[in-house]
Design a protein around this motif. Structure first.
Motif, PDB file in Angstrom:
ATOM      1  N   MET A 195      45.771  58.564  29.971  1.00 23.00           N
ATOM      2  CA  MET A 195      45.457  59.302  31.199  1.00 23.00           C
ATOM      3  C   MET A 195      45.470  60.802  30.948  1.00 23.00           C
ATOM      4  N   SER A 196      46.417  61.268  30.147  1.00 24.44           N
ATOM      5  CA  SER A 196      46.463  62.696  29.832  1.00 24.44           C
ATOM      6  C   SER A 196      45.204  63.117  29.080  1.00 24.44           C
ATOM      7  N   THR A 197      44.760  62.270  28.151  1.00 27.39           N
ATOM      8  CA  THR A 197      43.536  62.575  27.407  1.00 27.39           C
ATOM      9  C   THR A 197      42.330  62.596  28.331  1.00 27.39           C
ATOM     10  N   ALA A 198      42.276  61.637  29.270  1.00 23.53           N
ATOM     11  CA  ALA A 198      41.156  61.581  30.210  1.00 23.53           C
ATOM     12  C   ALA A 198      41.113  62.824  31.097  1.00 23.53           C
ATOM     13  N   LYS A 199      42.254  63.296  31.553  1.00 25.51           N
ATOM     14  CA  LYS A 199      42.300  64.501  32.399  1.00 25.51           C
ATOM     15  C   LYS A 199      41.831  65.726  31.630  1.00 25.51           C
ATOM     16  N   MET A 200      42.281  65.813  30.367  1.00 23.42           N
ATOM     17  CA  MET A 200      41.857  66.947  29.548  1.00 23.42           C
ATOM     18  C   MET A 200      40.352  66.915  29.315  1.00 23.42           C
ATOM     19  N   ASN A 246      49.267  68.319  32.791  1.00 27.38           N
ATOM     20  CA  ASN A 246      50.182  68.793  31.755  1.00 27.38           C
ATOM     21  C   ASN A 246      49.502  68.644  30.397  1.00 27.38           C
ATOM     22  N   PRO A 247      49.148  69.760  29.726  1.00 25.01           N
ATOM     23  CA  PRO A 247      48.451  69.650  28.437  1.00 25.01           C
ATOM     24  C   PRO A 247      49.280  68.962  27.358  1.00 25.01           C
ATOM     25  N   MET A 248      50.603  68.921  27.553  1.00 24.37           N
ATOM     26  CA  MET A 248      51.475  68.249  26.578  1.00 24.37           C
ATOM     27  C   MET A 248      51.772  66.804  26.987  1.00 24.37           C
ATOM     28  N   GLY A 249      51.090  66.319  28.028  1.00 24.86           N
ATOM     29  CA  GLY A 249      51.384  64.988  28.539  1.00 24.86           C
ATOM     30  C   GLY A 249      51.142  63.885  27.543  1.00 24.86           C
ATOM     31  N   GLY A 250      50.194  64.093  26.615  1.00 23.16           N
ATOM     32  CA  GLY A 250      49.916  63.073  25.618  1.00 23.16           C
ATOM     33  C   GLY A 250      50.842  63.126  24.419  1.00 23.16           C
ATOM     34  N   CYS A 251      51.634  64.198  24.310  1.00 21.87           N
ATOM     35  CA  CYS A 251      52.499  64.352  23.131  1.00 21.87           C
ATOM     36  C   CYS A 251      53.816  63.606  23.277  1.00 21.87           C
ATOM     37  N   GLN A 305      35.242  59.181  20.325  1.00 19.82           N
ATOM     38  CA  GLN A 305      34.327  59.077  21.459  1.00 19.82           C
ATOM     39  C   GLN A 305      34.965  59.611  22.732  1.00 19.82           C
ATOM     40  N   MET A 306      36.266  59.379  22.862  1.00 24.37           N
ATOM     41  CA  MET A 306      36.985  59.852  24.040  1.00 24.37           C
ATOM     42  C   MET A 306      37.139  61.361  24.023  1.00 24.37           C
ATOM     43  N   GLN A 307      37.284  61.962  22.842  1.00 19.08           N
ATOM     44  CA  GLN A 307      37.599  63.370  22.720  1.00 19.08           C
ATOM     45  C   GLN A 307      36.458  64.179  22.107  1.00 19.08           C
ATOM     46  N   SER A 308      35.241  63.610  22.089  1.00 21.18           N
ATOM     47  CA  SER A 308      34.143  64.272  21.385  1.00 21.18           C
ATOM     48  C   SER A 308      33.828  65.646  21.952  1.00 21.18           C
ATOM     49  N   ILE A 312      42.240  49.663  29.096  1.00 22.49           N
ATOM     50  CA  ILE A 312      42.544  50.790  29.978  1.00 22.49           C
ATOM     51  C   ILE A 312      41.258  51.533  30.354  1.00 22.49           C
ATOM     52  N   ARG A 313      40.421  51.764  29.347  1.00 17.57           N
ATOM     53  CA  ARG A 313      39.177  52.504  29.592  1.00 17.57           C
ATOM     54  C   ARG A 313      38.247  51.733  30.521  1.00 17.57           C
ATOM     55  N   LYS A 314      38.165  50.403  30.339  1.00 15.86           N
ATOM     56  CA  LYS A 314      37.202  49.606  31.100  1.00 15.86           C
ATOM     57  C   LYS A 314      37.684  49.262  32.499  1.00 15.86           C
ATOM     58  N   TYR A 315      38.983  48.984  32.659  1.00 15.00           N
ATOM     59  CA  TYR A 315      39.449  48.443  33.920  1.00 15.00           C
ATOM     60  C   TYR A 315      40.428  49.337  34.680  1.00 15.00           C
ATOM     61  N   MET A 316      41.007  50.338  34.055  1.00 13.48           N
ATOM     62  CA  MET A 316      42.084  51.074  34.706  1.00 13.48           C
ATOM     63  C   MET A 316      41.795  52.563  34.905  1.00 13.48           C
ATOM     64  N   VAL A 317      40.823  53.100  34.219  1.00 12.85           N
ATOM     65  CA  VAL A 317      40.551  54.534  34.322  1.00 12.85           C
ATOM     66  C   VAL A 317      39.098  54.767  34.699  1.00 12.85           C
ATOM     67  N   ASP A 318      38.878  55.483  35.783  1.00 12.98           N
ATOM     68  CA  ASP A 318      37.546  55.913  36.210  1.00 12.98           C
ATOM     69  C   ASP A 318      37.530  57.446  36.153  1.00 12.98           C
ATOM     70  N   GLU A 319      36.723  58.007  35.238  1.00 10.24           N
ATOM     71  CA  GLU A 319      36.750  59.451  35.027  1.00 10.24           C
ATOM     72  C   GLU A 319      36.306  60.220  36.274  1.00 10.24           C
ATOM     73  N   ASP A 320      35.399  59.614  37.079  1.00  8.35           N
ATOM     74  CA  ASP A 320      34.986  60.286  38.323  1.00  8.35           C
ATOM     75  C   ASP A 320      36.156  60.384  39.297  1.00  8.35           C
ATOM     76  N   LYS A 321      36.955  59.318  39.371  1.00  9.86           N
ATOM     77  CA  LYS A 321      38.126  59.359  40.241  1.00  9.86           C
ATOM     78  C   LYS A 321      39.170  60.337  39.705  1.00  9.86           C
TER      79      LYS A 321
END
Length: 620
Positions: A401-406, A442-447, A525-528, A575-584
């Protein structure tokens, strides 16, 4: 891992490879090294031959002097009778160990562990008898004496084959006259790896030199190779020792090493990868000299270990030195039975203290529970992996989720970077942090999740190669989960490849590298949008380096990493397919930006202090 971390690892790897390549010996140096090694081998064989000849000469000399009582008395004094004995082997045996005791020197000749075999199905002997040393050194009648060259007499020889219900005891005595002797008392309990060993010096005050303040007990042994992977086994074979009421320490596992210990020591252990011979004091030892010597790679012997221990001598009618030997497996559960205060279980390498607790209180209890209910160790590792990954699943989700927000904030960060020039780095950073704060990111949320997982990663890196439970246990194509699972091997020496990779291909290691490449691809692909040109290529170097790091490691470890990474790939996909919607996610961030930013009291005090110093924050 961010860009700087990957760059750092790549540079470290390049430095190590470059340093090794640049400092590799030339052809002339290699020939010189081979010549020196050949000379060393010849010298070692010569010394062995000389030792054999010395023993044979002594035997011959004893035989020749049997009838010359006066000559024997002149040369050996009170011990003249000890050269007219016959060599005999006394055996102490229970269901676990078979201990052979030689009347020549009264020494432990060798120890067989009955429940274990070598990698080539031979009897597992803890050390080689040929170059072993075991005896007391002292001065008597102005001559240096060593008990290993004299014959002991068994007082109560025990030859019982089965000691399942009774203790076995044998007293070996080196007689020096009426009521004068040095005695080794050995006692073996049923179903135990512990051998009682007492040294009794009785009535020797008129025999041993009056100015003798210490007797020196010498113990040395050749440590044979027991496992398939000699190089890997060698890394786990060294001398350990425990300071009295203090920590356990060890000597270097590579090259020749010597140490002098002047402080009190509880025990000294000749440790192999999965087995140990440990001499334990009832109280403590003091004044110890230790030495470890590597043997040639072509030798069946890994190392030669030696220990010289000073035993205080008062010149009394009776001097007693109670000790114990542990001859057995480096098995955590087994070693704990002999007392937490002795800490024999420290011989099981569970890693540094900050990581060892993960193994002691988390991994080992789960592993032991599964071991009691499941026969296949491959299935045990699979279930252990799933349990760990399920426990860490919330952290994995939080990291994603932290990566998706970033990622969804990247366009706005690019706008800030375009608006504020590079020479105003502080202003650019403040504007970026203000954006994060407004968006509630939080930019450190993934750490933090990665930091929590790191101790488990390191703990398991130590757990699998040290687990005797995996020794010679097969799973799928792997014949031994404690060693490498070669599907292809070759004898030819290929420069650099043989040095850094080895002469085989381990399939579990290969599968682990492939799954890591897949996972790296998913992350890229997530962080390209966050990566510099060429960064993706750099990220693929780490999985490729795994091929070189783990090819000769325990296949159980590679199998665990393979399953763990495969599970992570499945988790990330789900997580990517069923739990995270980047638009949301973006909508949530935009809603957060409209909310008033709450400042903590600490932040308010900082801003107030800055105002008093005349600081003006940048305009938004």
């Amino acid at each position: 891992m961010d860009r700087n971390s990957i760059w750092g690892l790549v540079i470290i790897g390049a430095i190590l490879i470059g340093y090794t390549y640049l400092t590799k010996p030339s052809e002339e140096e290699i020939k010189a090294m081979q010549t020196r090694d050949s000379i060393a081998r010849v010298e070692r064989l010569r010394n062995e031959q000389l030792e054999t000849e010395r023993v044979e000469a002594l035997k011959k000399q004893y035989a020749e002097k049997k009838q010359d009582t006066a000559a024997l008395q002149s040369e050996y004094g009170a011990f003249a009778g000890a050269v007219q004995q016959k060599e005999e082997i006394i055996t102490l045996e229970n269901k676990l160990v078979k201990i052979s005791i030689n009347t020549l020197g009264g020494k432990i000749a060798n120890v067989e562990l009955k429940d274990y075999k070598t990698h080539d199905a031979e009897k597992l002997m803890l050390w080689g008898e040929k170059n072993s040393k075991f005896g007391l050194a002292f001065y008597a009648q102005n001559k240096a004496m060593n008990t290993q060259d004299l014959y002991f007499t068994p007082v109560n020889s025990v030859k019982t084959v089965d000691a399942s219900t009774a203790q076995q005891v044998v007293n070996m005595r080196l007689n020096a006259g009426e009521g004068k002797y040095i005695e080794y008392k050995y006692s073996l309990e049923p179903d135990s790896y512990m051998l009682g060993f007492d040294i009794n010096v009785v009535g020797m005050q008129d025999v041993i030199a009056l100015n003798q303040r210490d007797l020196t007990f010498n113990w040395a042994a050749d440590i044979p190779s027991q496992e398939k992977g000699r190089k890997f086994e060698n890394q786990y074979t060294n001398i350990y020792y425990k300071f009295f009421e203090d920590d356990v320490d060890n000597m270097s596992a590579s090259g020749e090493d010597e140490e002098s210990l002047s402080t009190k020591v509880k025990w000294i252990g000749f440790k192999q990868q999965f087995f140990s011979s440990v001499l334990i004091a009832d109280d403590s030892f003091k004044g110890i000299e230790l030495k470890s010597v590597d043997m040639d790679e072509t030798s069946p012997i890994l190392k030669n270990f030696s220990a010289s221990i000073s035993l205080p001598y008062q010149g009394s009618q009776l001097e007693n030195y109670p000790m114990n030997f542990y001859f057995g497996p480096n098995k955590y559960k087994t070693m704990r039975k002999y007392g937490k205060d002795i800490e024999l279980h420290a011989l099981v390498d569970l890693g540094w203290k900050m990581f060892a607790w993960v193994n002691k209180w988390f991994v080992i209890p789960i592993f032991n529970f599964l071991e009691n209910h499941i026969a296949s160790y491959g299935i045990i590792i699979l279930i252990l992996t799933i349990i760990i990954k399920l426990i860490l699943a919330p952290l994995t989700y939080k990291s994603y989720m932290s990566t998706a927000k970033m990622k969804v904030l990247k366009p706005q960060i690019d706008e800030i970077n375009e608006r504020i020039p590079k020479d105003k780095a502080m202003e650019r950073q403040q504007a970026t942090m203000a954006l994060y704060k407004k968006a509630g990111v939080n930019p450190m949320g993934g750490c933090l999740p990665m930091l929590v997982q790191f101790p488990i990663l390191i703990a398991l890196f130590r757990f699998f190669p040290s687990s005797i439970e995996l020794r010679q246990k097969s799973f799928l194509w792997a014949e031994d989960l404690s060693s490498f699972d070669a599907i292809v091997s070759w004898d030819a020496h290929i420069p650099l490849l043989s040095t850094f990779y080895g002469n085989h291909i381990s399939l579990f290691c290969l599968l682990m590298a492939i799954t890591n490449l897949v996972y790296t691809r998913m992350n890229s692909q997530m962080q390209s949008t966050n990566q510099m040109p060429g960064m993706q290529t750099m990220m693929y170097l780490m999985p490729l380096m795994f091929l070189f790091w783990f090819n000769s490691y325990a296949s159980g470890l590679s199998y665990y990493y393979f399953i763990a990474t495969l599970f992570t790939v499945a988790q990330t996909w789900a997580i990517r397919k069923y739990m995270v919607d980047e638009d949301k996610v973006l909508a949530t961030i935009e809603a957060n930006k409209k909310k008033p930013v709450k400042k903590s009291k600490f932040q308010q005090r900082l801003e107030e202090a800055a105002k008093q110093r005349g600081y003006k924050p940048p305009k938004k």
